[in-house]
Design an enzyme around this catalytic site. Structure first.
Site, PDB file in Angstrom:
ATOM      1  N   CYS A  44      86.894  33.974  61.949  1.00  0.00           N
ATOM      2  CA  CYS A  44      85.917  33.998  63.040  1.00  0.00           C
ATOM      3  C   CYS A  44      85.540  35.424  63.426  1.00  0.00           C
ATOM      4  CB  CYS A  44      86.485  33.245  64.246  1.00  0.00           C
ATOM      5  SG  CYS A  44      85.411  33.299  65.678  1.00  0.00           S
ATOM      6  N   CYS A  49      82.116  33.664  62.710  1.00  0.00           N
ATOM      7  CA  CYS A  49      81.321  33.499  63.939  1.00  0.00           C
ATOM      8  C   CYS A  49      80.801  34.814  64.522  1.00  0.00           C
ATOM      9  CB  CYS A  49      82.160  32.832  65.027  1.00  0.00           C
ATOM     10  SG  CYS A  49      83.398  31.679  64.429  1.00  0.00           S
ATOM     11  N   LYS A  52      78.409  36.894  62.206  1.00  0.00           N
ATOM     12  CA  LYS A  52      77.244  36.011  61.991  1.00  0.00           C
ATOM     13  C   LYS A  52      76.333  36.015  63.213  1.00  0.00           C
ATOM     14  CE  LYS A  52      77.154  32.315  63.563  1.00  0.00           C
ATOM     15  NZ  LYS A  52      77.901  31.170  63.071  1.00  0.00           N
ATOM     16  N   TYR A 183      76.370  24.440  57.450  1.00  0.00           N
ATOM     17  CA  TYR A 183      76.217  25.452  58.499  1.00  0.00           C
ATOM     18  C   TYR A 183      75.904  26.831  57.916  1.00  0.00           C
ATOM     19  CZ  TYR A 183      78.611  22.758  62.274  1.00  0.00           C
ATOM     20  OH  TYR A 183      78.972  21.863  63.233  1.00  0.00           O
ATOM     21  N   GLU A 187      72.374  28.979  58.249  1.00  0.00           N
ATOM     22  CA  GLU A 187      72.444  30.153  59.125  1.00  0.00           C
ATOM     23  C   GLU A 187      72.061  31.421  58.357  1.00  0.00           C
ATOM     24  OE1 GLU A 187      76.372  30.088  60.898  1.00  0.00           O
ATOM     25  OE2 GLU A 187      75.698  28.754  62.505  1.00  0.00           O
ATOM     26  N   HIS A 442      62.731  24.186  86.868  1.00  0.00           N
ATOM     27  CA  HIS A 442      61.350  24.377  86.437  1.00  0.00           C
ATOM     28  C   HIS A 442      60.930  25.831  86.535  1.00  0.00           C
ATOM     29  CE1 HIS A 442      57.335  23.036  85.522  1.00  0.00           C
ATOM     30  NE2 HIS A 442      56.878  23.784  86.501  1.00  0.00           N
ATOM     31  N   GLU A 447      64.502  21.185  81.110  1.00  0.00           N
ATOM     32  CA  GLU A 447      64.221  20.153  82.122  1.00  0.00           C
ATOM     33  C   GLU A 447      63.786  18.853  81.449  1.00  0.00           C
ATOM     34  OE1 GLU A 447      60.801  20.826  84.830  1.00  0.00           O
ATOM     35  OE2 GLU A 447      60.197  22.427  83.471  1.00  0.00           O
TER      36      GLU A 447
END
Ligand code: NDP
Length: 458
Positions: A44, A49, A52, A183, A187, A442, A447
């Site tokens: 990682c 992670c 990346k 993944y 990516e 908003h 939303e």
């Protein structure tokens, strides 16, 4: 714990799971050591992670420069990208993180062995390093050696790189090809496309990201195509040869492509080579993982395993959660609730991002008698002036009988950030009525998650 051993817990592998287990067990008063022969922080931090995500940030700037013009910003020259700056800044950040991991372990009172560990018996490990060999014993041994890229066998596969090497390429690949549809493949296709490479993704079936919601897969395909990624589906790499102008890649459909770098992202396997599990009778299951019970014990009860070694999601937060469970089971006073692997929020940091939690529409149709699907796709407000054609997809999957939202799927900017929050609601088992009762923020894209009133289909 028994004083007959050098340690109460010996962890092999200082990745996310191993470090967390070592630190938390030490905090509970256990005598803990950890062995690592590579970098602290594991995949990682070093080749996963963290770098990346840094590269994904880098790759987003190109779109931002384009988007800025509609808002009145004019950049003086065409922006240029310098790979060595990104690569070396990334390496500096990782070095900083390696140092933090080291200090975390030291401050927790964990003994660090910079050594290669091999199991000798149920309580003994031999440590091998430049300084020599030694033996260390522990009441419990935790295997936390993670995964390792797996490369299929085809002529010229040795000319390709894996995710272990791709972050540190000497030169920037003007033409980049990635094999795979998971993944890592999507990516990196997005990263190199965003950084300016001519980018090709090769996937062996009809549509990539198998296991994700079908609508999410198709939407992502369309958005990635719009951004310029060349998607080649229903084909595979037959061979790679080195040519005068780069690597010549022949596909099984007969096409040939010449590129500078080929990344193979065809999955990862449990990293057990040289660990010595076979001699102790610990065998891998059909999926190449180490079977464990609910206390994370292997077939040898004093030997535990977690993370990418076992059959659970190959995700850092899963390994960390497992580490905490292990410490609670073996060094705590209570029996923890088993982990819920079903409603795990996850993100794919392609462009645009995918964020997903819970069931896909397809899985929900199999599980429940009736479902309702609420979905919308729209042009985010930002792109009214930017001129970009990027769209955003939001989707909720609801069990009709209970009204519980059993799945949420987002494709769009910052979907990775958004899904963490929706993940709390889905994990808590909230109903569509709960979503409807929540007022929107908003103006935001998210939303839409609380304003979709009519089902798109049932
Ligand atoms: P994945 O298992 O996700 O995907 C592997 C891909 O390779 C699939 O598309 C698979 O195709 C394809 N493949 C497998 N064998 C072959 C073959 N012989 N020839 C051609 N294609 C093949 O693995 P990754 O390497 O992408 O990632 C490993 C793991 O790391 C992921 O499962 C994920 O859990 C984790 N990860 C998580 C990230 C995140 O959270 N954002 C980021 C990166 C990795 P098929 O669909 O046909 O099986």
């Amino acid at each position: 714990m028994q004083a007959e051993f050098d340690y109460d817990l010996l962890v092999i592998g200082a990745g996310s799971g191993g470090v967390r287990a070592a630190r938390t067990a030490a905090a509970r008063g256990a005598r803990v050591a950890i062995a690592e022969d590579r970098y602290l922080g594991g995949t990682c931090v070093n080749v996963g992670c963290v770098p990346k995500k840094l590269y994904a940030y880098a790759s987003h700037f190109r779109d931002s420069f384009d988007d800025a013009a509609g808002y009145g910003w004019h950049l003086p020259d065409t922006p240029t990208f310098d790979w060595p700056t990104l690569r070396d800044n990334k390496s500096g950040e990782i070095k900083r993180l390696n140092g933090i991991y080291q200090r975390l372990l030291e401050n927790a009172g964990v003994t660090l062995y910079n050594a290669r560990a091999t199991l000798k018996d149920a309580h003994t490990v031999s440590m091998s390093s430049a300084k020599g060999e030694s033996e260390v014993s522990a009441a419990k041994i935790l295997l936390a050696t993670g995964g390792w890229p797996w490369v299929p066998d085809f002529p010229g596969s040795d000319l390709a790189v894996t995710s272990n090497e791709v972050f540190d390429l000497d030169t920037f690949p003007q033409r980049f090809l990635v094999l795979g549809g998971g993944y890592i493949a999507v990516e990196f296709a997005s990263i190199f496309n965003g950084l300016g490479s001519e980018t090709h993704l090769i996937y062996r079936r009809e549509l990539f990201l198998r296991g994700f919601d079908d609508e999410v897969r198709a939407f992502t395909r369309d958005e990635m195509k719009k951004k310029g990624v060349n998607l080649h589906f229903d084909t595979n790499i037959e061979r790679i040869e080195r040519g005068d102008d780069g690597l010549n890649v022949t596909l099984t459909n007969g096409d040939t492509l010449t590129v500078d770098t080929v990344l193979v992202a065809t999955g990862r396997r449990a990293n057990v080579s040289g660990l010595g599990i076979e001699a102790l009778g610990i065998e891998l299951d059909d999926s190449g993982k180490i079977p464990v019970n609910e206390r994370f014990e292997t077939s040898v009860p004093s030997i535990l395993a977690l993370g990418d070694l076992i059959d659970s999601p190959e995700l850092t937060p899963a390994a960390i959660a497992e580490a905490m469970q292990i410490v609670e089971h073996h060094f705590g006073e209570t029996t923890p609730e088993p982990l819920d692997y079903e409603r795990v929020p996850t993100a794919v940091f392609c462009q645009p991002n995918i964020g997903t939690v819970g069931l896909t529409e397809e899985a929900a149709r199999e599980r429940f008698a009736n479902i309702r699907v609420y979905r919308t796709d729209f042009k985010p407000m930002k792109h009214t002036l930017s001129g970009s054609s990027e769209r955003m997809l939001m989707k909720l999957v609801v069990d009709d009988e209970s009204d519980v939202v059993v799945g949420a799927h987002i494709v769009g900017e910052e979907a990775g950030e958004l899904i963490q929050n929706v993940g709390i609601a889905v994990r808590a088992g909230l109903t569509k009525a709960d979503f409807d009762r929540t007022l929107g923020v908003h103006p935001t894209g998210s939303e839409e998650l609380v304003t979709m009133r009519e089902p798109s289909r049932t």
